[in-house]
Design an enzyme around this catalytic site. Structure first.
Site, PDB file in Angstrom:
ATOM      1  N   LYS A   6       0.876  -1.190   0.000  1.00 40.00           N
ATOM      2  CA  LYS A   6       0.000   0.000   0.000  1.00 40.00           C
ATOM      3  C   LYS A   6       0.900   1.223   0.000  1.00 40.00           C
ATOM      4  CE  LYS A   6      -2.040   2.979   2.092  1.00 40.00           C
ATOM      5  NZ  LYS A   6      -1.875   4.381   1.651  1.00 40.00           N
ATOM      6  N   GLY A  54       1.719   5.018  13.157  1.00 36.47           N
ATOM      7  CA  GLY A  54       2.308   3.755  13.618  1.00 36.47           C
ATOM      8  C   GLY A  54       1.593   3.233  14.863  1.00 36.47           C
ATOM      9  N   GLU A 101       9.040  16.464  15.123  1.00 36.02           N
ATOM     10  CA  GLU A 101       9.548  16.182  13.787  1.00 36.02           C
ATOM     11  C   GLU A 101       8.817  17.090  12.789  1.00 36.02           C
ATOM     12  OE1 GLU A 101       8.402  12.563  11.705  1.00 36.02           O
ATOM     13  OE2 GLU A 101      10.468  12.302  11.066  1.00 36.02           O
ATOM     14  N   GLY A 127       6.204   5.197   8.434  1.00 38.10           N
ATOM     15  CA  GLY A 127       5.430   6.429   8.380  1.00 38.10           C
ATOM     16  C   GLY A 127       5.558   7.174   9.694  1.00 38.10           C
ATOM     17  N   SER A 128       4.558   7.972   9.999  1.00 40.34           N
ATOM     18  CA  SER A 128       4.627   8.810  11.199  1.00 40.34           C
ATOM     19  C   SER A 128       4.395   7.984  12.464  1.00 40.34           C
ATOM     20  CB  SER A 128       3.578   9.906  11.105  1.00 40.34           C
ATOM     21  OG  SER A 128       2.299   9.313  11.011  1.00 40.34           O
ATOM     22  N   THR A 129       4.896   8.473  13.572  1.00 33.05           N
ATOM     23  CA  THR A 129       4.702   7.806  14.863  1.00 33.05           C
ATOM     24  C   THR A 129       3.216   7.752  15.199  1.00 33.05           C
ATOM     25  OG1 THR A 129       6.897   8.360  15.638  1.00 33.05           O
ATOM     26  CG2 THR A 129       5.236   7.999  17.342  1.00 33.05           C
ATOM     27  N   GLU A 130       2.510   8.820  14.887  1.00 37.26           N
ATOM     28  CA  GLU A 130       1.066   8.882  15.187  1.00 37.26           C
ATOM     29  C   GLU A 130       0.316   7.726  14.501  1.00 37.26           C
ATOM     30  OE1 GLU A 130      -0.562  12.275  13.303  1.00 37.26           O
ATOM     31  OE2 GLU A 130      -2.550  11.954  14.152  1.00 37.26           O
ATOM     32  N   CYS A 132      13.514  10.733   7.400  1.00 38.53           N
ATOM     33  CA  CYS A 132      13.319  10.360   8.807  1.00 38.53           C
ATOM     34  C   CYS A 132      14.591  10.521   9.629  1.00 38.53           C
ATOM     35  CB  CYS A 132      12.796   8.932   8.903  1.00 38.53           C
ATOM     36  SG  CYS A 132      13.833   7.769   8.017  1.00 38.53           S
ATOM     37  N   GLU A 172       8.725   1.527  11.354  1.00 42.97           N
ATOM     38  CA  GLU A 172       9.823   2.486  11.129  1.00 42.97           C
ATOM     39  C   GLU A 172       9.183   3.862  11.155  1.00 42.97           C
ATOM     40  OE1 GLU A 172      12.924   1.959  10.960  1.00 42.97           O
ATOM     41  OE2 GLU A 172      13.262  -0.051  10.171  1.00 42.97           O
TER      42      GLU A 172
HETATM   43  P1  NAD Z   1       1.917   8.785   7.432  1.00 33.40           P
HETATM   44  O1  NAD Z   1       2.062   8.078   8.723  1.00 33.40           O
HETATM   45  O2  NAD Z   1       0.944   9.878   7.329  1.00 33.40           O
HETATM   46  O3  NAD Z   1       1.526   7.752   6.278  1.00 33.40           O
HETATM   47  C1  NAD Z   1       2.292   6.607   6.015  1.00 33.40           C
HETATM   48  C2  NAD Z   1       1.413   5.571   5.338  1.00 33.40           C
HETATM   49  O4  NAD Z   1       0.399   5.171   6.252  1.00 33.40           O
HETATM   50  C3  NAD Z   1       0.685   6.062   4.089  1.00 33.40           C
HETATM   51  O5  NAD Z   1       0.688   5.019   3.133  1.00 33.40           O
HETATM   52  C4  NAD Z   1      -0.725   6.328   4.596  1.00 33.40           C
HETATM   53  O6  NAD Z   1      -1.718   6.214   3.612  1.00 33.40           O
HETATM   54  C5  NAD Z   1      -0.877   5.229   5.626  1.00 33.40           C
HETATM   55  N1  NAD Z   1      -1.882   5.479   6.656  1.00 33.40           N
HETATM   56  C6  NAD Z   1      -2.430   6.656   7.045  1.00 33.40           C
HETATM   57  N2  NAD Z   1      -3.333   6.457   8.032  1.00 33.40           N
HETATM   58  C7  NAD Z   1      -3.332   5.133   8.290  1.00 33.40           C
HETATM   59  C8  NAD Z   1      -4.010   4.311   9.240  1.00 33.40           C
HETATM   60  N3  NAD Z   1      -4.878   4.807  10.119  1.00 33.40           N
HETATM   61  N4  NAD Z   1      -3.731   2.989   9.246  1.00 33.40           N
HETATM   62  C9  NAD Z   1      -2.839   2.449   8.391  1.00 33.40           C
HETATM   63  N5  NAD Z   1      -2.181   3.170   7.471  1.00 33.40           N
HETATM   64  C10 NAD Z   1      -2.408   4.501   7.421  1.00 33.40           C
HETATM   65  O7  NAD Z   1       3.400   9.232   7.070  1.00 33.40           O
HETATM   66  P2  NAD Z   1       3.874  10.127   5.838  1.00 33.40           P
HETATM   67  O8  NAD Z   1       3.439  11.518   6.095  1.00 33.40           O
HETATM   68  O9  NAD Z   1       3.489   9.474   4.552  1.00 33.40           O
HETATM   69  O10 NAD Z   1       5.463   9.997   5.968  1.00 33.40           O
HETATM   70  C11 NAD Z   1       6.211  10.781   6.807  1.00 33.40           C
HETATM   71  C12 NAD Z   1       6.584  10.042   8.069  1.00 33.40           C
HETATM   72  O11 NAD Z   1       7.256   8.808   7.756  1.00 33.40           O
HETATM   73  C13 NAD Z   1       7.557  10.811   8.921  1.00 33.40           C
HETATM   74  O12 NAD Z   1       7.163  10.757  10.264  1.00 33.40           O
HETATM   75  C14 NAD Z   1       8.878  10.056   8.735  1.00 33.40           C
HETATM   76  O13 NAD Z   1       9.796  10.200   9.781  1.00 33.40           O
HETATM   77  C15 NAD Z   1       8.420   8.668   8.577  1.00 33.40           C
HETATM   78  N6  NAD Z   1       9.448   7.853   7.918  1.00 33.40           N
HETATM   79  C16 NAD Z   1      10.168   6.976   8.670  1.00 33.40           C
HETATM   80  C17 NAD Z   1      11.169   6.214   8.090  1.00 33.40           C
HETATM   81  C18 NAD Z   1      11.971   5.228   8.895  1.00 33.40           C
HETATM   82  O14 NAD Z   1      12.578   4.353   8.292  1.00 33.40           O
HETATM   83  N7  NAD Z   1      11.986   5.310  10.204  1.00 33.40           N
HETATM   84  C19 NAD Z   1      11.446   6.347   6.732  1.00 33.40           C
HETATM   85  C20 NAD Z   1      10.692   7.267   5.984  1.00 33.40           C
HETATM   86  C21 NAD Z   1       9.688   8.020   6.601  1.00 33.40           C
END
Ligand code: NAD
Length: 489
Positions: free
Chosen positions: A186, A243, A393, A238-241, A295, A261
């Protein structure tokens, strides 16, 4: 300005579909999500929004594929398929990098580097496919034999963000496939194009139907996957929130395995004995790579007070000289990914203006770039370690620089964060460097360098930066489970 290839243009004219069972199918609802070119705000593509019936049929197809083909696939066959996919990616560098550049905004040369890195990552894990071993365990009885197997988990959902769209997808797909799982990818709704292009290559590589499927959609699609009773694991970046929501969904459904991650707020620490020329060269990119949408970004820069002015003046000078334009013109920095991200980053900058001294930048780009999502690289300075811009962040081109005096003080500053993804220390004192490396609460420590990566080296976060380690041998643990087999002889 790079001209788009015929293949790139043709791909952009495709209608929104989902990749299920090696076929391009319509989603159950006609709702679509637009994709914008961040360089000018124009709509360039639209993706299907996968809904519950789509998620259900995809999970079903993956389960059938796992039970009938994938569970017992010869590991050498898995390796060959992954190698073939790497080869196809290398043959399609031009359209893949152009599509990534258009969709995410990044400079074209960086997009090319990402595509090459994705292929290299696949090749590394292809090498693991037939080396996933269990062990034999002596249990102090001649009549008992115990051995373990590492088995695939089954159906895994892989949810990725928009900052390195193709690379983040491959970081998960490569180990998950090497371990023999069926994958449902996804991509982020802002940047799904290269994942869709990849789907064609997956089919061409010869993966059996249902082994890799691509479902586009927004957070709702991710949430449906996270709650699904037929999915055995979610690999999430993705974001901690969000996650935390994925973890909660696992607890509320079938306790599927979850690896995360997440975000970071990494300290980049420069001591007075550092090789200052190397610091100058590295610091610019540690602070602004990928327009700060990284990140591991070194967004908290700490410089020993005796070198503070020299290092900061040079950073301001070098940052002022960075070019910013459409990614296709291959500038130093491209736009941010979306209007939403501009609003978020500018919001942080505005709060920074109230809590810190602004040294450079601080605005959205106006003039010829005003239609795109461009934000100036921004440098603040404050020694208020609880300021919002020091704690949260931002995920944009914004750093804070602050002076420090001694080792004890700096370790406390560095660890004063809910995140713990990466960190760096610059010093010629090897014992100081390793003492720091042991005490810092972060999953990665770079000594006299920044943003060094290799597929063989584990990567992941302490604290709220995540759960689990991707890359290297560690990722095999994320996509297998161990079974102990006892025999009473
Ligand atoms: P995000 O958390 O908004 O979205 C990430 C993914 O999750 C997207 O595909 C989104 O559609 C999906 N998503 C959104 N709501 C969801 C839910 N309720 N349940 C399941 N999936 C859902 O993050 P973003 O804005 O796309 O990316 C930025 C974040 O990613 C930053 O916090 C960054 O630090 C983090 N990041 C971390 C790493 C790492 O390896 N640690 C690498 C790259 C990015």
């Amino acid at each position: 300005m790079k001209t788009l290839s015929k293949t790139t243009i043709e791909f952009l004219n495709r209608s929104p579909k989902l990749f299920i069972n090696n076929e391009w199918l319509d989603a159950s609802s006609s709702a679509t999500i637009p994709s914008f070119n961040p360089a000018n705000g124009e709509e360039i593509f639209s993706i299907a929004a996968a809904n519950e019936p789509d998620v259900n049929r995809t999970v079903e197809a993956a389960r059938v594929a796992f039970d009938n083909k994938v569970r017992d696939m010869n590991p050498a066959k898995r390796a060959a398929l992954i190698h073939k996919l790497a080869e196809l990616i290398e043959q399609h560098i031009e359209p893949l990098s152009q599509l990534e550049c258009l969709d995410n905004g990044k400079p074209i040369s960086r997009a090319v580097a990402d595509v090459k890195a994705a292929a290299a990552h696949l090749r590394y894990y292809a090498g693991w496919a037939d080396k996933i071993e269990g062990s034999s365990i002596p249990v102090n009885s001649p009549n008992i034999m115990v051995y373990t197997r590492r088995e695939a988990l089954g159906v895994v959902g892989l949810i990725v963000p928009w900052n390195f769209p193709l690379v983040m997808a491959i970081w998960k797909l490569a180990p998950a496939l090497a371990c023999g799982n069926c994958c449902i990818l996804k991509p982020a709704e802002q940047t799904s194009i290269t994942a869709l292009y990849l789907a064609d290559l997956i089919k061409e590589a010869g993966f059996p139907k249902g082994m890799v499927q691509v479902l586009t959609g927004n957070g709702k699609t991710g949430s449906l996957l996270s709650h699904h009773m037929g999915i055995n694991k979610i690999g999430f970046t993705g974001s901690t929130e969000v996650g935390k929501k994925v973890l909660e969904a696992s607890a509320k459904s079938n306790l599927k395995k979850v690896s995360l991650e997440l975000g970071g707020k990494s300290p980049n620490i420069i001591f007075d004995d550092a090789d200052i020329n190397r610091v100058h060269q590295s610091l610019l990119w540690a602070s602004f790579y990928n327009s700060g949408q990284e990140c591991t970004l070194g967004s908290r820069v700490y410089v020993h007070k005796s070198k503070f002015n020299e290092v900061v003046d040079e950073l301001v000078k070098r940052t002022s000289a960075l070019s910013m334009e459409s990614g296709l013109a291959n500038p130093d920095l491209g736009p941010l990914v979306s209007e939403e991200q501009v609003v978020r980053v500018v919001g942080y900058i505005d709060s920074g203006k109230n809590e810190a001294e602004l040294l450079l930048g601080g605005n959205r780009k106006e003039g010829s770039l005003s239609h795109g999502f461009f934000v100036e690289p921004t440098i603040f300075t404050t020694s208020n370690h609880s300021a919002t811009i020091v704690q949260e962040e931002i995920f944009g081109p914004v750093v804070n620089v602050a002076p420090f005096e001694d080792e004890e003080e700096i370790i406390a500053y560095a660890n004063n964060s809910r995140y713990g993804l990466a960190s760096a220390i610059w010093t010629k004192d090897i014992s100081r460097a390793h003492k720091f490396a042991h005490r810092i609460e972060a999953g990665v420590v770079w000594i006299n360098g920044y943003d060094l990566f290799h597929p063989a080296v584990p990567f992941g976060g302490y604290k709220e930066s995540g759960i689990g380690r991707e890359m290297g041998k560690s990722a095999l643990e994320l996509y297998t489970q161990e079974k102990s087999i006892w025999t009473n002889l």
